[in-house]
Design an enzyme around this catalytic site. Structure first.
Site, PDB file in Angstrom:
ATOM      1  N   GLU A 130      53.381  44.454  49.979  1.00 39.99           N
ATOM      2  CA  GLU A 130      53.594  42.985  49.927  1.00 39.99           C
ATOM      3  C   GLU A 130      55.082  42.629  49.976  1.00 39.99           C
ATOM      4  O   GLU A 130      55.452  41.593  50.521  1.00 39.99           O
ATOM      5  CB  GLU A 130      52.889  42.367  48.713  1.00 39.99           C
ATOM      6  CG  GLU A 130      53.444  42.771  47.369  1.00 39.99           C
ATOM      7  CD  GLU A 130      52.428  42.653  46.236  1.00 39.99           C
ATOM      8  OE1 GLU A 130      51.219  42.538  46.478  1.00 39.99           O
ATOM      9  OE2 GLU A 130      52.869  42.687  45.065  1.00 39.99           O
ATOM     10  N   GLN A 144      47.673  39.016  32.245  1.00 42.81           N
ATOM     11  CA  GLN A 144      46.945  40.131  31.605  1.00 42.81           C
ATOM     12  C   GLN A 144      47.691  40.632  30.368  1.00 42.81           C
ATOM     13  O   GLN A 144      47.078  40.984  29.366  1.00 42.81           O
ATOM     14  CB  GLN A 144      46.768  41.282  32.598  1.00 42.81           C
ATOM     15  CG  GLN A 144      45.789  40.958  33.722  1.00 42.81           C
ATOM     16  CD  GLN A 144      45.630  42.096  34.720  1.00 42.81           C
ATOM     17  OE1 GLN A 144      45.946  43.245  34.432  1.00 42.81           O
ATOM     18  NE2 GLN A 144      45.135  41.781  35.895  1.00 42.81           N
ATOM     19  N   HIS A 191      44.036  45.998  40.499  1.00 41.07           N
ATOM     20  CA  HIS A 191      45.419  46.400  40.708  1.00 41.07           C
ATOM     21  C   HIS A 191      45.739  47.470  39.662  1.00 41.07           C
ATOM     22  O   HIS A 191      45.276  47.385  38.524  1.00 41.07           O
ATOM     23  CB  HIS A 191      46.311  45.165  40.472  1.00 41.07           C
ATOM     24  CG  HIS A 191      47.658  45.228  41.116  1.00 41.07           C
ATOM     25  ND1 HIS A 191      48.022  46.193  42.014  1.00 41.07           N
ATOM     26  CD2 HIS A 191      48.741  44.412  41.000  1.00 41.07           C
ATOM     27  CE1 HIS A 191      49.262  45.965  42.419  1.00 41.07           C
ATOM     28  NE2 HIS A 191      49.720  44.896  41.818  1.00 41.07           N
ATOM     29  N   SER A 201      53.713  42.772  80.192  1.00 40.96           N
ATOM     30  CA  SER A 201      54.381  43.145  81.448  1.00 40.96           C
ATOM     31  C   SER A 201      55.096  44.483  81.300  1.00 40.96           C
ATOM     32  O   SER A 201      55.448  44.904  80.184  1.00 40.96           O
ATOM     33  CB  SER A 201      55.397  42.068  81.822  1.00 40.96           C
ATOM     34  OG  SER A 201      56.465  42.096  80.880  1.00 40.96           O
ATOM     35  N   GLY A 257      42.184  37.202  48.070  1.00 39.23           N
ATOM     36  CA  GLY A 257      40.868  36.769  47.609  1.00 39.23           C
ATOM     37  C   GLY A 257      40.276  35.708  48.528  1.00 39.23           C
ATOM     38  O   GLY A 257      39.054  35.631  48.705  1.00 39.23           O
ATOM     39  N   ASP A 299      50.707  49.000  46.964  1.00 31.32           N
ATOM     40  CA  ASP A 299      50.495  47.550  47.038  1.00 31.32           C
ATOM     41  C   ASP A 299      51.813  46.781  46.890  1.00 31.32           C
ATOM     42  O   ASP A 299      52.094  45.859  47.664  1.00 31.32           O
ATOM     43  CB  ASP A 299      49.511  47.128  45.938  1.00 31.32           C
ATOM     44  CG  ASP A 299      49.059  45.689  46.116  1.00 31.32           C
ATOM     45  OD1 ASP A 299      48.135  45.464  46.922  1.00 31.32           O
ATOM     46  OD2 ASP A 299      49.642  44.802  45.473  1.00 31.32           O
TER      47      ASP A 299
HETATM   48  N1  LIG Z   1      45.810  37.277  44.920  1.00 25.06           N
HETATM   49  C1  LIG Z   1      45.122  38.183  45.590  1.00 25.06           C
HETATM   50  O1  LIG Z   1      44.511  37.878  46.606  1.00 25.06           O
HETATM   51  C2  LIG Z   1      45.040  39.613  45.102  1.00 25.06           C
HETATM   52  C3  LIG Z   1      44.675  40.634  46.005  1.00 25.06           C
HETATM   53  C4  LIG Z   1      44.428  41.914  45.510  1.00 25.06           C
HETATM   54  C5  LIG Z   1      44.591  42.156  44.143  1.00 25.06           C
HETATM   55  N2  LIG Z   1      45.002  41.154  43.324  1.00 25.06           N
HETATM   56  C6  LIG Z   1      45.119  41.433  41.885  1.00 25.06           C
HETATM   57  O2  LIG Z   1      44.073  40.731  41.232  1.00 25.06           O
HETATM   58  C7  LIG Z   1      44.507  40.305  39.949  1.00 25.06           C
HETATM   59  C8  LIG Z   1      44.387  38.791  39.850  1.00 25.06           C
HETATM   60  O3  LIG Z   1      45.336  38.223  40.729  1.00 25.06           O
HETATM   61  P1  LIG Z   1      45.302  36.702  41.219  1.00 25.06           P
HETATM   62  O4  LIG Z   1      46.327  36.572  42.300  1.00 25.06           O
HETATM   63  O5  LIG Z   1      43.902  36.302  41.527  1.00 25.06           O
HETATM   64  O6  LIG Z   1      45.814  35.980  39.904  1.00 25.06           O
HETATM   65  P2  LIG Z   1      46.320  34.496  39.706  1.00 25.06           P
HETATM   66  O7  LIG Z   1      47.800  34.496  39.692  1.00 25.06           O
HETATM   67  O8  LIG Z   1      45.666  33.608  40.699  1.00 25.06           O
HETATM   68  O9  LIG Z   1      45.812  34.187  38.235  1.00 25.06           O
HETATM   69  C9  LIG Z   1      44.420  34.293  37.898  1.00 25.06           C
HETATM   70  C10 LIG Z   1      44.057  33.429  36.736  1.00 25.06           C
HETATM   71  O10 LIG Z   1      44.817  33.814  35.597  1.00 25.06           O
HETATM   72  C11 LIG Z   1      44.979  32.691  34.774  1.00 25.06           C
HETATM   73  N3  LIG Z   1      46.062  32.990  33.815  1.00 25.06           N
HETATM   74  C12 LIG Z   1      47.344  33.320  34.103  1.00 25.06           C
HETATM   75  N4  LIG Z   1      48.009  33.553  32.950  1.00 25.06           N
HETATM   76  C13 LIG Z   1      47.121  33.384  31.934  1.00 25.06           C
HETATM   77  C14 LIG Z   1      47.194  33.510  30.511  1.00 25.06           C
HETATM   78  N5  LIG Z   1      48.337  33.835  29.917  1.00 25.06           N
HETATM   79  N6  LIG Z   1      46.079  33.271  29.780  1.00 25.06           N
HETATM   80  C15 LIG Z   1      44.918  32.932  30.373  1.00 25.06           C
HETATM   81  N7  LIG Z   1      44.780  32.811  31.715  1.00 25.06           N
HETATM   82  C16 LIG Z   1      45.877  33.021  32.470  1.00 25.06           C
HETATM   83  C17 LIG Z   1      45.255  31.589  35.781  1.00 25.06           C
HETATM   84  O11 LIG Z   1      44.922  30.330  35.242  1.00 25.06           O
HETATM   85  C18 LIG Z   1      44.310  31.953  36.934  1.00 25.06           C
HETATM   86  O12 LIG Z   1      43.072  31.303  36.776  1.00 25.06           O
HETATM   87  C19 LIG Z   1      45.939  40.803  39.803  1.00 25.06           C
HETATM   88  O13 LIG Z   1      45.920  42.061  39.200  1.00 25.06           O
HETATM   89  C20 LIG Z   1      46.399  40.936  41.239  1.00 25.06           C
HETATM   90  O14 LIG Z   1      47.469  41.837  41.396  1.00 25.06           O
HETATM   91  C21 LIG Z   1      45.213  39.896  43.763  1.00 25.06           C
HETATM   92  C1  LIG Z   2      47.076  39.816  49.076  1.00 24.81           C
HETATM   93  C2  LIG Z   2      48.028  40.922  48.645  1.00 24.81           C
HETATM   94  C3  LIG Z   2      49.445  40.591  49.080  1.00 24.81           C
HETATM   95  O1  LIG Z   2      47.631  42.102  49.318  1.00 24.81           O
HETATM   96  C4  LIG Z   2      47.911  41.247  47.136  1.00 24.81           C
HETATM   97  O2  LIG Z   2      48.437  42.521  46.907  1.00 24.81           O
HETATM   98  C5  LIG Z   2      48.515  40.253  46.180  1.00 24.81           C
HETATM   99  O3  LIG Z   2      49.215  40.702  45.271  1.00 24.81           O
HETATM  100  O4  LIG Z   2      48.228  39.053  46.297  1.00 24.81           O
HETATM  101 MG   LIG Z   3      49.599  42.791  45.249  1.00 22.71          MG
HETATM  102 MG   LIG Z   4      47.641  43.858  48.167  1.00 24.07          MG
END
Ligand SMILES: NC(=O)c1ccc[n+]([C@@H]2O[C@H](COP(=O)([O-])OP(=O)(O)OC[C@H]3O[C@@H](n4cnc5c(N)ncnc54)[C@H](O)[C@@H]3O)[C@@H](O)[C@H]2O)c1
Ligand SMILES: CC(C)(O)[C@@H](O)C(=O)O
Ligand SMILES: [Mg+2]
Ligand SMILES: [Mg+2]
Length: 346
Positions: free
Chosen positions: A211, A102, A123, A269, A152, A207
């Site tokens: 984690e 981001q 987030h 138990s 996700g 968060d």
């Molecule tokens: N992973 C989870 O299950 C989860 C859970 C809750 C919230 N979040 C939040 O959701 C957001 C996305 O997280 P995520 O884990 O899905 O991300 P991720 O690490 O899987 O990355 C998502 C995408 O970003 C792309 N990317 C990374 N750097 C890039 C760049 N410089 N230019 C263009 N594309 C780029 C990657 O190719 C990927 O497709 C974050 O803010 C994270 O904190 C994630």
């Molecule tokens: C799935 C989690 C750990 O809850 C999330 O916060 C992440 O950053 O992937």
């Molecule tokens: Mg997190």
């Molecule tokens: Mg989380």
């Protein structure tokens, strides 16, 4: 908002009954949701929104992840675009790149944040640590958040199973007067269970603590310590793994999920009950200072700085893979792989 008592403390939360899918569709009927990023949250949220009948497009750079999006049914030129084109078309821009990604993309993305659009996060990281991320949205866009409290992958799996993950929601900036209803409609649309209010700072502080703590960091630390104690005292890998991990995930945690820790205790138990009731307080005392230190590290911005500097390096994936390999190849998780293969299939 429904007032629900959580452990005697009243909270105003939003349930699916109160904010049904039909209402969410109505709120977003004129919107195009551009999901930017197709990593872990991107696919879960985009597919759930699509299956729930919202207008969704995906923005992703070409490569392996683009191909994954095509395999999931997104059509290049129709519902799948390069990031800038998707950002230009979207009225709600779901910024679901990795937190480091981001930062890299922000100067490009902000050009497409024209008045009245909504910038959506899952987030509070980018906004809360704006001194480190540089993410400061223009004043004439809504800035909203829905943060699923789970992966996700689980968001999608539970959606397909007819269930859902609880999410928090927040409004950082309400330029249109519609920010709150846009956030709630997104929360319902992605398939949340109930939605509880937060703010960007509380979301990211909790968060990052969770984690690093009980969800991932602390649990692995406790597993590793107990496994090592058992192994040092002559127990086999099979015995140590079953007594540390397998029984917890397969037998006891499902009972906790169903009815709580007291109920799980009540179904073991009296010997186990006595010991667990005596020892849990010792573990709490031993770990409380570590959790307090962790929270301070989060609140000071130190954890964010570490995540940004590690994950912004060009070779971060190789380094990450080496650390994950170390975990995977540890005796405990190799024992786990063998145990998983022996699970009875029904
Ligand atoms: N992973 C989870 O299950 C989860 C859970 C809750 C919230 N979040 C939040 O959701 C957001 C996305 O997280 P995520 O884990 O899905 O991300 P991720 O690490 O899987 O990355 C998502 C995408 O970003 C792309 N990317 C990374 N750097 C890039 C760049 N410089 N230019 C263009 N594309 C780029 C990657 O190719 C990927 O497709 C974050 O803010 C994270 O904190 C994630
Ligand atoms: C799935 C989690 C750990 O809850 C999330 O916060 C992440 O950053 O992937
Ligand atoms: Mg997190
Ligand atoms: Mg989380």
């Amino acid at each position: 908002m429904a007032t629900i008592y959580f452990g005697g403390v009243p909270e105003e939360v939003v349930t699916r009954e109160e904010f049904p899918m039909e209402k969410a569709r109505q709120v977003l009927k004129d919107e195009t949701i551009a999901v930017i990023g197709y990593g872990v949250q991107g696919p879960g949220q985009a597919l759930n929104l699509r299956d729930n009948g919202f207008r969704v497009i995906v923005g992703q750079r070409k490569g392996r992840t683009w191909d994954k999006a095509v395999a999931d049914g997104w059509v290049p030129g129709e519902t799948l675009f390069e990031i800038e084109e998707a950002a230009q078309k979207g009225t709600i821009i779901a910024f679901l790149l990795s937190d480091a990604g981001q930062i890299a993309l922000w100067p490009t993305l902000k050009k497409y944040l024209t008045p009245g659009k909504a910038l959506y996060f899952s987030h509070g990281f980018g906004i809360t640590f704006s001194d480190q991320t540089g993410i400061v949205p223009p004043a004439d866009v809504d800035v909203i958040l829905v943060a699923p409290k789970g992966s996700g992958t689980s968001l999608r799996r539970l959606f397909l199973a007819g269930q859902g993950i609880n999410s928090s929601f927040a409004v950082h900036q309400d330029a249109t007067g519609r920010a709150r209803e846009r956030a709630l409609a997104m929360g319902i649309g992605i398939g949340s269970g109930y939605l509880f209010p937060t703010d960007f700072k509380k979301e990211v502080y909790s968060d990052l603590t969770g984690e690093r703590g009980t969800l991932m960091g602390a649990i692995q630390g406790i597993f590793a310590a107990q496994y090592e104690t058992l192994r040092r005292n002559g127990h086999s890998p099979s015995e140590a793994f079953n007594e540390t991990v397998e029984e917890l995930t397969q037998s006891l945690m499902p009972l906790v999920a169903e009815n709580g820790m007291d109920w799980m205790y009540a179904n073991c138990s009296t010997t186990a009950q006595r010991g667990a009731l005596d020892w849990w307080k010792r573990f709490k005392e031993a770990t409380q200072p570590v959790f307090d230190e962790l929270y301070r590290s989060v609140a000071s911005g130190k954890e964010a700085a570490r995540a940004i500097s590690a994950n912004s390096q060009p070779d971060y994936r190789e380094k990450l893979e080496a650390e994950l390999k170390e975990l995977r190849e540890s005796e405990m998780w190799q024992a786990g792989a063998a145990v998983r293969k022996l699970r009875p299939k029904g």
